[in-house]
Design a protein around this motif. Structure first.
Motif, PDB file in Angstrom:
ATOM      1  N   ILE A 280      -2.578  -2.131  -8.728  1.00 57.41           N
ATOM      2  CA  ILE A 280      -3.203  -1.401  -9.838  1.00 57.41           C
ATOM      3  C   ILE A 280      -4.610  -0.955  -9.445  1.00 57.41           C
ATOM      4  O   ILE A 280      -5.018   0.185  -9.723  1.00 57.41           O
ATOM      5  CB  ILE A 280      -3.234  -2.280 -11.098  1.00 57.41           C
ATOM      6  N   ILE A 281      -5.350  -1.839  -8.787  1.00 54.64           N
ATOM      7  CA  ILE A 281      -6.702  -1.481  -8.339  1.00 54.64           C
ATOM      8  C   ILE A 281      -6.649  -0.336  -7.342  1.00 54.64           C
ATOM      9  O   ILE A 281      -7.440   0.617  -7.407  1.00 54.64           O
ATOM     10  CB  ILE A 281      -7.395  -2.713  -7.737  1.00 54.64           C
ATOM     11  N   VAL A 282      -5.691  -0.401  -6.404  1.00 56.97           N
ATOM     12  CA  VAL A 282      -5.549   0.677  -5.421  1.00 56.97           C
ATOM     13  C   VAL A 282      -5.180   1.989  -6.119  1.00 56.97           C
ATOM     14  O   VAL A 282      -5.725   3.057  -5.810  1.00 56.97           O
ATOM     15  CB  VAL A 282      -4.487   0.304  -4.371  1.00 56.97           C
TER      16      VAL A 282
ATOM     17  N   PRO B 265       1.544   6.944 -10.177  1.00 57.43           N
ATOM     18  CA  PRO B 265       2.795   6.268  -9.813  1.00 57.43           C
ATOM     19  C   PRO B 265       2.574   4.873  -9.239  1.00 57.43           C
ATOM     20  O   PRO B 265       3.324   3.939  -9.537  1.00 57.43           O
ATOM     21  CB  PRO B 265       3.421   7.211  -8.777  1.00 57.43           C
ATOM     22  N   VAL B 266       1.525   4.727  -8.419  1.00 60.62           N
ATOM     23  CA  VAL B 266       1.225   3.409  -7.847  1.00 60.62           C
ATOM     24  C   VAL B 266       0.864   2.422  -8.953  1.00 60.62           C
ATOM     25  O   VAL B 266       1.342   1.284  -8.977  1.00 60.62           O
ATOM     26  CB  VAL B 266       0.084   3.518  -6.819  1.00 60.62           C
ATOM     27  N   SER B 267       0.030   2.867  -9.879  1.00 58.84           N
ATOM     28  CA  SER B 267      -0.382   1.980 -10.978  1.00 58.84           C
ATOM     29  C   SER B 267       0.797   1.636 -11.884  1.00 58.84           C
ATOM     30  O   SER B 267       0.915   0.494 -12.350  1.00 58.84           O
ATOM     31  CB  SER B 267      -1.491   2.640 -11.796  1.00 58.84           C
ATOM     32  N   LEU B 268       1.687   2.603 -12.142  1.00 58.05           N
ATOM     33  CA  LEU B 268       2.832   2.350 -13.010  1.00 58.05           C
ATOM     34  C   LEU B 268       3.775   1.324 -12.384  1.00 58.05           C
ATOM     35  O   LEU B 268       4.172   0.346 -13.037  1.00 58.05           O
ATOM     36  CB  LEU B 268       3.580   3.651 -13.277  1.00 58.05           C
ATOM     37  N   VAL B 269       4.130   1.537 -11.106  1.00 60.27           N
ATOM     38  CA  VAL B 269       5.017   0.585 -10.433  1.00 60.27           C
ATOM     39  C   VAL B 269       4.362  -0.790 -10.367  1.00 60.27           C
ATOM     40  O   VAL B 269       5.012  -1.822 -10.584  1.00 60.27           O
ATOM     41  CB  VAL B 269       5.375   1.106  -9.027  1.00 60.27           C
ATOM     42  N   SER B 270       3.063  -0.824 -10.077  1.00 60.49           N
ATOM     43  CA  SER B 270       2.355  -2.105  -9.992  1.00 60.49           C
ATOM     44  C   SER B 270       2.322  -2.808 -11.334  1.00 60.49           C
ATOM     45  O   SER B 270       2.462  -4.031 -11.405  1.00 60.49           O
ATOM     46  CB  SER B 270       0.927  -1.875  -9.469  1.00 60.49           C
ATOM     47  N   ALA B 271       2.138  -2.048 -12.418  1.00 59.76           N
ATOM     48  CA  ALA B 271       2.127  -2.661 -13.753  1.00 59.76           C
ATOM     49  C   ALA B 271       3.490  -3.267 -14.090  1.00 59.76           C
ATOM     50  O   ALA B 271       3.566  -4.361 -14.664  1.00 59.76           O
ATOM     51  CB  ALA B 271       1.728  -1.622 -14.795  1.00 59.76           C
ATOM     52  N   LEU B 272       4.583  -2.563 -13.724  1.00 58.18           N
ATOM     53  CA  LEU B 272       5.915  -3.115 -13.966  1.00 58.18           C
ATOM     54  C   LEU B 272       6.154  -4.371 -13.133  1.00 58.18           C
ATOM     55  O   LEU B 272       6.711  -5.366 -13.621  1.00 58.18           O
ATOM     56  CB  LEU B 272       6.976  -2.058 -13.639  1.00 58.18           C
ATOM     57  N   LEU B 273       5.707  -4.337 -11.861  1.00 57.26           N
ATOM     58  CA  LEU B 273       5.857  -5.521 -11.016  1.00 57.26           C
ATOM     59  C   LEU B 273       5.013  -6.677 -11.534  1.00 57.26           C
ATOM     60  O   LEU B 273       5.437  -7.841 -11.485  1.00 57.26           O
ATOM     61  CB  LEU B 273       5.463  -5.178  -9.577  1.00 57.26           C
TER      62      LEU B 273
ATOM     63  N   ALA C  46      -8.153   3.437  -7.795  1.00 57.58           N
ATOM     64  CA  ALA C  46      -9.081   3.997  -6.812  1.00 57.58           C
ATOM     65  C   ALA C  46      -8.587   5.343  -6.302  1.00 57.58           C
ATOM     66  O   ALA C  46      -9.364   6.297  -6.182  1.00 57.58           O
ATOM     67  CB  ALA C  46      -9.254   3.021  -5.654  1.00 57.58           C
ATOM     68  N   VAL C  47      -7.283   5.435  -6.019  1.00 60.23           N
ATOM     69  CA  VAL C  47      -6.717   6.708  -5.549  1.00 60.23           C
ATOM     70  C   VAL C  47      -6.867   7.781  -6.628  1.00 60.23           C
ATOM     71  O   VAL C  47      -7.249   8.928  -6.337  1.00 60.23           O
ATOM     72  CB  VAL C  47      -5.241   6.521  -5.156  1.00 60.23           C
ATOM     73  N   GLY C  48      -6.578   7.421  -7.878  1.00 58.18           N
ATOM     74  CA  GLY C  48      -6.729   8.372  -8.965  1.00 58.18           C
ATOM     75  C   GLY C  48      -8.166   8.813  -9.152  1.00 58.18           C
ATOM     76  O   GLY C  48      -8.436   9.988  -9.434  1.00 58.18           O
ATOM     77  N   HIS C  49      -9.104   7.879  -9.002  1.00 60.72           N
ATOM     78  CA  HIS C  49     -10.514   8.223  -9.164  1.00 60.72           C
ATOM     79  C   HIS C  49     -11.006   9.128  -8.040  1.00 60.72           C
ATOM     80  O   HIS C  49     -11.763  10.072  -8.280  1.00 60.72           O
ATOM     81  CB  HIS C  49     -11.353   6.948  -9.212  1.00 60.72           C
ATOM     82  N   LEU C  50     -10.559   8.877  -6.818  1.00 57.41           N
ATOM     83  CA  LEU C  50     -11.055   9.632  -5.665  1.00 57.41           C
ATOM     84  C   LEU C  50     -10.408  11.007  -5.562  1.00 57.41           C
ATOM     85  O   LEU C  50     -11.084  11.995  -5.249  1.00 57.41           O
ATOM     86  CB  LEU C  50     -10.815   8.841  -4.383  1.00 57.41           C
ATOM     87  N   PHE C  51      -9.104  11.082  -5.820  1.00 59.44           N
ATOM     88  CA  PHE C  51      -8.369  12.320  -5.577  1.00 59.44           C
ATOM     89  C   PHE C  51      -7.917  13.021  -6.850  1.00 59.44           C
ATOM     90  O   PHE C  51      -7.348  14.111  -6.773  1.00 59.44           O
ATOM     91  CB  PHE C  51      -7.138  12.032  -4.709  1.00 59.44           C
ATOM     92  N   GLY C  52      -8.125  12.409  -8.016  1.00 61.58           N
ATOM     93  CA  GLY C  52      -7.697  13.030  -9.261  1.00 61.58           C
ATOM     94  C   GLY C  52      -8.783  13.896  -9.871  1.00 61.58           C
ATOM     95  O   GLY C  52      -9.952  13.848  -9.480  1.00 61.58           O
TER      96      GLY C  52
END
Length: 562
Positions: free
Chosen positions: A206-208, A468-476, A211-217
């Motif tokens: 989720i943190i990653v 997508p990374v945050s969503l999958v991580s939240a489900l996991l 970070a990806v969303g903040h940097l590239f979004g």
């Protein structure tokens, strides 16, 4: 002086000697040194206590971002806040309170939390992998001392009794192993630690993702009236918030045209009167200028997508078309001006700025009322959110619209260097305009007209590559948390011995208090085996007793059938 009486000097020497002896007996700890200090600091950083503290600290550090205006969202509000708070705002700006999420101290907490989680996960993963490959531990000698225990005497042989115990425990998904011919060790609940590790790994994900969303979004918000187009670029958005590694040229060059905004409100009298029923924006969307346009229907929670960007419908309101003329009739201002709703009945506030007016610039601020209460007995009030009796109520100001050329919001009027226009009776001028009306401004300042009214759609265009990374991580993380909370780590041991040993070892010898239980099903003179079952769990575990009882009952059942 009396012979044998120690002098004060001798007493002091004796005490000093005793202190020295005590110091000599105390253990001398070695110095840590630079490497030892680094190792100690790493262990402190990667402890679970530190990770939880950093997570709490990150939540607290995000609070100023919701209290103070942020420069990347609305630079005009930041400039107004600095102008209104000249004493505290320079210090707040110096410590990054207007750029919280990109400030060094927020980034430091964020990175420390990431390092702490990774440093906690890696060693625990190694230990867990080793535990998965290891065998269950050897059965203790005294199983009666465990959390749950049971004992019975059976006519089964030792091998048969152990085989029955193995069958029961394997059916309950225990890993079973025998270290010797007289015992069985079983262990289950390995997925508990797997769930804990999965939860912490998902938090890192989720943190990653954030970070990806903040940097590239990036995100752009715009108010688009009916019949107008949006050609996507950084300058066409009302607010533009790019990530640190996003350039203005990376925006998809789409063109969006708002054809019609369909809005429905509840008109039946009752408690739901005036509540919204439907918001749908009918639009055409082309991926680039000149490309064929496709029809799109954008509604709440149903965005349109183009080149990886999602277009959301966040709100709606009214844009009355207002015309301002000078005393000669020359048009100085004619625009569909957005007024922002303030209550469920769409009592909306807005501003009209006419910098081309002379000799002084003009500004109008006030309310748009979709269904105006005609008497204004309680001030400007709208009775219904739909435009059934639209009216404008505006105050008039003149002076410098942009003092100091500071940036400001298009929805606010800075009156620091302006004066309110008054009527012939000396009271502040209030201009009330119904649809199609024109009013003359006092003092030969020209006129203002309310020509028509349109709806606007509040659109938000966003791209978040980390979603997508945050969503999958939240489900996991949810799955790992469920595993960690519901699965119990259990160990069950079974030990057998001949009944003759148990009888001879108890007080009173054979037939004494330590002998076999005659009610257990063992006949006099028949071969008998004493089976002891013990179980323990890491935490309170009501289900452990049922597992021990299941082994006991199965052995008793086999004994009865023998």
């Amino acid at each position: 002086m009396t012979t044998g009486t120690p002098t004060k000097k001798a007493a002091k020497a004796l005490k000093a000697q005793e202190r020295q002896e005590r110091r000599d007996r105390e253990p001398v700890l070695p110095e840590l040194g630079p490497v030892g200090l680094l190792r100690w600091g790493w262990r402190q950083l990667t402890s679970m206590r530190t990770a939880l503290f950093l997570l709490l600290l990150l939540a607290i550090a995000a609070v100023p971002g919701s209290i103070f205006p942020q420069r990347n969202i609305d630079a005009g509000r930041v400039a107004d806040y600095i102008a209104q708070n000249p004493t505290s705002s320079p210090w707040l700006d110096r410590f990054g309170f207007f750029d919280v999420y990109s400030s060094p101290w927020f980034s430091a907490i964020y990175l420390l939390l990431f390092v702490s989680l990774v440093g906690c996960i890696v060693p625990r993963t190694k230990v867990h992998v080793a535990a998965l490959r290891a065998r269950p531990p050897k059965a203790p000698a005294r199983l009666r001392r465990l959390d749950e225990s049971a004992e019975l005497t059976t006519t089964l042989s030792s091998e048969e009794a152990l085989q029955v115990a193995r069958e029961v425990l394997r059916a309950k998904r225990f890993r079973v192993h025998s270290h010797d011919a007289s015992s069985v060790s079983a262990e289950s609940g390995y997925l508990r630690e797997t769930g804990n590790l999965l939860f912490h790994l998902a938090l890192t994900g989720i943190i990653v993702g954030m970070a990806v969303g903040h940097l590239f979004g990036w995100r752009g918000d715009v108010i688009l009236p009916e019949g107008e187009k949006l050609a996507a670029s950084a300058g066409t958005f009302n607010t533009w918030s790019p990530g640190p590694w996003v350039s203005d040229e990376s925006l998809p060059p789409f063109v969006l045209s708002l054809t019609k905004l369909h809005v429905a409100f509840e008109e039946a009298p009752g408690k739901d009167f005036g509540k919204p029923r439907d918001f749908t924006a009918e639009a055409t969307l082309s991926p680039e200028p000149g490309a064929p346009a496709a029809d799109e229907s954008i509604s709440v929670n149903h965005p349109a997508s183009v080149d990886g960007a999602d277009i959301f419908l966040l709100g709606n309101g009214y844009t009355p078309v207002i015309t301002v003329r000078d005393a000669k009739g020359t048009v100085l201002y004619r625009e569909a001006t957005p007024f922002l709703p303030q209550d469920p009945n769409y009592r909306s506030v807005g501003v009209v700025k006419v910098p081309s007016a002379s000799p002084k610039q003009l500004g109008f601020t006030g309310f748009f009322l979709p269904t105006a209460e005609p008497t204004f007995k309680n001030g400007p009030v709208s009775l219904f959110p739909d435009a059934q009796n639209p009216e404008l109520a505006l105050s008039v100001w003149e002076g410098d619209l942009f003092p100091g050329n500071r940036p400001q919001s298009v929805y606010t009027l800075n009156t620091d260097e302006m004066k309110q226009v008054t009527g012939s009776d000396g009271t502040p001028e209030l201009v009330r305009l119904k649809l199609g009306e024109t009013k003359q401004l006092p003092g030969g300042r020209g006129s203002i007209s309310f020509d028509s009214v349109k709806r606007f759609a509040g659109l938000s265009v966003r791209t978040d590559p980390g979603a997508p990374v945050s969503l999958v991580s939240a489900l996991l993380a949810t799955g790992g948390l469920i595993l960690g909370l519901t699965i119990k780590r259990r160990r069950v041991f079974v030990r057998v011995r001949p009944a003759a040993e148990a009888a001879g070892s108890g007080p009173g010898g054979p037939g004494g208090a330590g002998g076999p239980d005659p009610e257990a099903g063992a006949a006099v003179g028949a071969p008998a085996t004493v089976v002891t079952i013990g179980g323990l769990s890491k935490d309170s575990d009501p289900g452990l007793a049922a597992i021990v009882a299941a082994v006991h009952d199965r052995l008793a059942e086999r004994n009865d059938r023998s």
